[in-house]
Scaffold this active site. Sequence first.
Site, PDB file in Angstrom:
ATOM      1  CB  CYS A  98      33.684 -27.459 -16.714  1.00 40.28           C
ATOM      2  SG  CYS A  98      35.119 -26.790 -17.566  1.00 40.28           S
ATOM      3  CD  GLU A 128      33.539 -34.913 -19.178  1.00 39.44           C
ATOM      4  OE1 GLU A 128      34.480 -34.874 -18.379  1.00 39.44           O
ATOM      5  OE2 GLU A 128      33.693 -34.803 -20.419  1.00 39.44           O
ATOM      6  CB  SER A 222      43.077 -38.737  -6.171  1.00 37.98           C
ATOM      7  OG  SER A 222      43.566 -38.044  -7.281  1.00 37.98           O
ATOM      8  CG  ASN A 224      44.011 -36.318 -10.726  1.00 34.99           C
ATOM      9  OD1 ASN A 224      44.824 -35.464 -10.426  1.00 34.99           O
ATOM     10  ND2 ASN A 224      42.846 -36.435 -10.107  1.00 34.99           N
TER      11      ASN A 224
HETATM   12 FE1  F3S Z   1      36.771 -28.359 -17.051  1.00 35.01          FE
HETATM   13 FE2  F3S Z   1      38.962 -29.348 -17.963  1.00 35.01          FE
HETATM   14 FE3  F3S Z   1      38.607 -29.181 -15.408  1.00 35.01          FE
HETATM   15  S1  F3S Z   1      36.939 -29.737 -18.720  1.00 35.01           S
HETATM   16  S2  F3S Z   1      36.437 -29.379 -15.134  1.00 35.01           S
HETATM   17  S3  F3S Z   1      38.778 -27.479 -16.821  1.00 35.01           S
HETATM   18  S4  F3S Z   1      39.609 -30.857 -16.460  1.00 35.01           S
END
Ligand code: F3S
Length: 283
Positions: A98, A128, A222, A224
């Site tokens: 991303c 991440e 999940s 979230n």
């Molecule tokens: Fe990127 Fe935000 Fe989704 S950092 S992967 S758009 S939660």
Amino acid sequence: MEVLLAKTAGFCFGVKRAVDTVYEQIRKQEGKIYTFGPIIHNEQVVQDLEEKGVTVISSAEELETLTAGTVIIRSHGVPKRIYEIIERRGLRCVDATCPFVKRIHRIVEQESAVGKQILIIGNAGHPEVEGIMGWSHTPAKVVETREEIADLTFDRSKSVCIVSQTTFNYNKFQELVEIFAEKGYDISVVNTICNATEERQTEAREIAAKVDAMMVIGGRHSSNTRKLYEICSGVCANTYFVQALDDLHLDLPASVRLVGITAGASTPNKIIEEVQRNVRINF
Ligand code: F3S
């Protein structure tokens, strides 16, 4: 039945981009395709990709055994050394990190290169964060709680650059930065939080407050999606957790006229559409 569908339901921009990238690579048919880690935490999607010949690689060691093919980097990003292995092995790299995560990689790489120490506010075990750590020229430190940051020490002769995991809670980030600021280090703070999660939660809360019943679509595991369910239940008593179409054999109260729908970050659009269609027709 009338339906109010959240615009932010389902995949965020980065995840959608990564999933689309894999399907695009499948269409191109340029040899074997691997993803470094599952592209998304959704079993149906990962299984569908497997059926189409995509293999999930789960470690650098596994990557070292490959001799040909395309490796797709998912939205979470990876440490720099993973790109180095891909290059050394002569594999093709398709980077679906991303852009918001890539920005953190660049900050960490540049700031550590000029001698700054790196502090990441986030969950140390999260891929991440592991990826972000892997772009620092010096060992980065990671903290997640008030207690951890209170105990933290750095070399006082050098500055500290603070960044955050994209999904970290903004208020908590600020609180931790304030605690750290009191220690008197020379600090620079870059807010690298992505607001996709917060926007989804805010919209879910707003919709749940307007409707007679609310459906939250996503996997039970999940976190979230569970959080969305919790938020919606707080404002709408008729909130339902929907994992699949089978869960729609509900007895909605007769007074229900307007149904709200939202979905967790790893819920594919196809499922959201199916649920929406079913609610409109069958209730
Ligand atoms: Fe990127 Fe935000 Fe989704 S950092 S992967 S758009 S939660």
